[in-house]
Motif scaffolding. Structure first.
Motif, PDB file in Angstrom:
ATOM      1  N   SER A  68      36.861  42.133  42.609  1.00  0.00           N
ATOM      2  CA  SER A  68      35.804  41.337  43.266  1.00  0.00           C
ATOM      3  C   SER A  68      34.465  42.072  43.286  1.00  0.00           C
ATOM      4  CB  SER A  68      36.213  40.979  44.693  1.00  0.00           C
ATOM      5  OG  SER A  68      36.369  42.155  45.470  1.00  0.00           O
ATOM      6  N   GLN A  74      35.382  36.703  37.318  1.00  0.00           N
ATOM      7  CA  GLN A  74      36.140  35.434  37.190  1.00  0.00           C
ATOM      8  C   GLN A  74      35.872  34.766  35.850  1.00  0.00           C
ATOM      9  OE1 GLN A  74      38.441  34.899  39.221  1.00  0.00           O
ATOM     10  NE2 GLN A  74      37.821  36.314  40.834  1.00  0.00           N
ATOM     11  N   THR A  75      34.663  34.933  35.330  1.00  0.00           N
ATOM     12  CA  THR A  75      34.280  34.295  34.053  1.00  0.00           C
ATOM     13  C   THR A  75      34.598  35.191  32.856  1.00  0.00           C
ATOM     14  OG1 THR A  75      32.408  33.412  35.280  1.00  0.00           O
ATOM     15  CG2 THR A  75      32.332  33.147  32.897  1.00  0.00           C
TER      16      THR A  75
END
Length: 372
Positions: A68, A74-75
């Motif tokens: 995180s 995430q991409t």
């Protein structure tokens, strides 16, 4: 780990430059200079770099690393080539970010000089340092100043390198525990360099990564004014080895493996030749780039865009560039002297143009770098 990769064992076979690289950036170990190399390599080869998310300047440090902390994980997923900003190592989470064939390396330094450097640099940040007069007073009775309950604020005050590798910097000095940790670090990292032999480390790294000389040439970054260096008494030097015994054993172990790697991969004779080439190339670049032959103190830095972050009582130095450089030389010279936060922010703006820029409190000069 090493022997499975034939190009690492010999300097003579042709090899392909490694472009998937993870560097664990430890504190006060000349690691900002290595970061600059990795940033330049990223830009030169148009690679993707795992940069701190949003307004973070570190990958979550001193928290243990999780994905995180990486912008757009995430991409982008596992398609980052380079990872090198400060983080507290967590193998399982780092592996989610980096490709399977990533080369992992780090750097350690003699804890005696490393602790003195930390003391001056983090004097205002670490409660254990704040209330002592100087480093000798601190080391005469560290437990008077250092309190384990404040360990997150005091990570720079004891076994800081051990902490950066992901381990408990207040752990007992137990032989079997230390041995287990050293073995685990050897499994996690292909190479651990030694800051005290920086030029030799760069040559070893060049061979291990199959990079060019210019990829590892450097100007020393984040160094400090000499009059801020505190002289340790002989007693203090011995006390560091006891107080930071985990770091001391870490250093002794990897100092040994370092010279074994040199013998296996480069050889001492070749090493000497290549260190001389590196220094000659560095001198050549300094003649081209710099108006002053050496780094200058903050009050003498002409281009405020090249002002490094100032911490504690350290007085961090930087460079003045020649005024009559052509555009190409100016680009090269700017990048080799660019301080860590500015370069990180610049790469962030390039890689994530739609994101809000990092608020570093520095002059907004990224456009001029991009136009150049």
């Amino acid at each position: 780990f090493w022997r499975s990769s034939p190009e690492l064992v010999t300097a003579h076979l042709p090899c392909r430059a490694r472009t998937n690289v993870m560097f664990l950036k430890t504190h006060k170990t000349a690691s900002s200079t290595i970061l600059n190399m990795l940033f330049r390599f990223t830009e030169k080869h148009n690679l993707t770099i795992a940069l701190p998310a949003k307004q973070l300047v570190h990958l979550g440090y001193p928290e243990t690393f999780t994905t995180s902390f990486v912008e757009e994980f995430q991409t982008i997923g596992q398609n980052y080539n380079i990872m090198c900003n400060h983080l507290r190592f967590n193998r399982l989470e780092v592996q989610k970010v980096m490709a399977e064939n990533t080369f992992y390396f780090s750097i350690v330094r003699n804890p005696v000089s490393q602790l003195e450097s930390s003391y001056v640099y983090y004097k205002d940040a670490a409660p254990a340092f704040r209330t002592s007069k100087d480093v000798n007073e601190y080391l005469a009775s560290p437990m008077s100043y250092y309190h384990k309950v404040n360990y997150k604020q005091n990570i720079y005050a004891r076994n800081n390198m051990w902490f950066d590798f992901g381990y408990d910097n207040n752990a007992e000095d137990d032989e079997s525990y230390i041995q287990a940790v050293l073995e685990e670090i050897e499994q996690n990292f292909h190479l651990v360099l030694i800051a005290d032999y920086f030029d030799e480390s760069m040559i070893l790294l060049k061979h291990a990564l199959c990079w060019d000389l210019d990829d590892v040439v450097y100007f020393k970054l984040n160094s400090r004014k000499e009059d801020t260096v505190q002289t340790l008494t002989p007693e203090s030097k011995e006390r560091v080895k006891v107080w930071c015994s985990l770091d001391w054993k870490l250093y002794l172990h990897f100092n040994q493996t370092f010279w074994k790697r040199i013998q296996e991969i480069v050889g001492l004779e070749e090493l000497e030749k290549e260190v001389n080439h590196l220094r000659a190339r560095q001198k050549e670049l300094m003649e081209t780039c710099l108006s002053d032959w050496r780094p200058v103190e903050k009050t003498r830095i002409k281009d405020k865009a090249l002002m490094p972050f100032q911490s504690g009582a350290a007085s961090i130095l930087s460079y003045n560039l020649n005024q009559d450089l052509d555009n190409k030389s100016l680009r090269t010279c700017q990048k080799i002297v660019m301080p860590e936060l500015q370069y990180m922010s610049y790469l962030y703006a390039l890689q994530h143009p739609h994101k809000k820029r990092k608020q570093l409190g520095f002059p907004l000069f990224w456009n001029s770098f991009q136009e150049n």
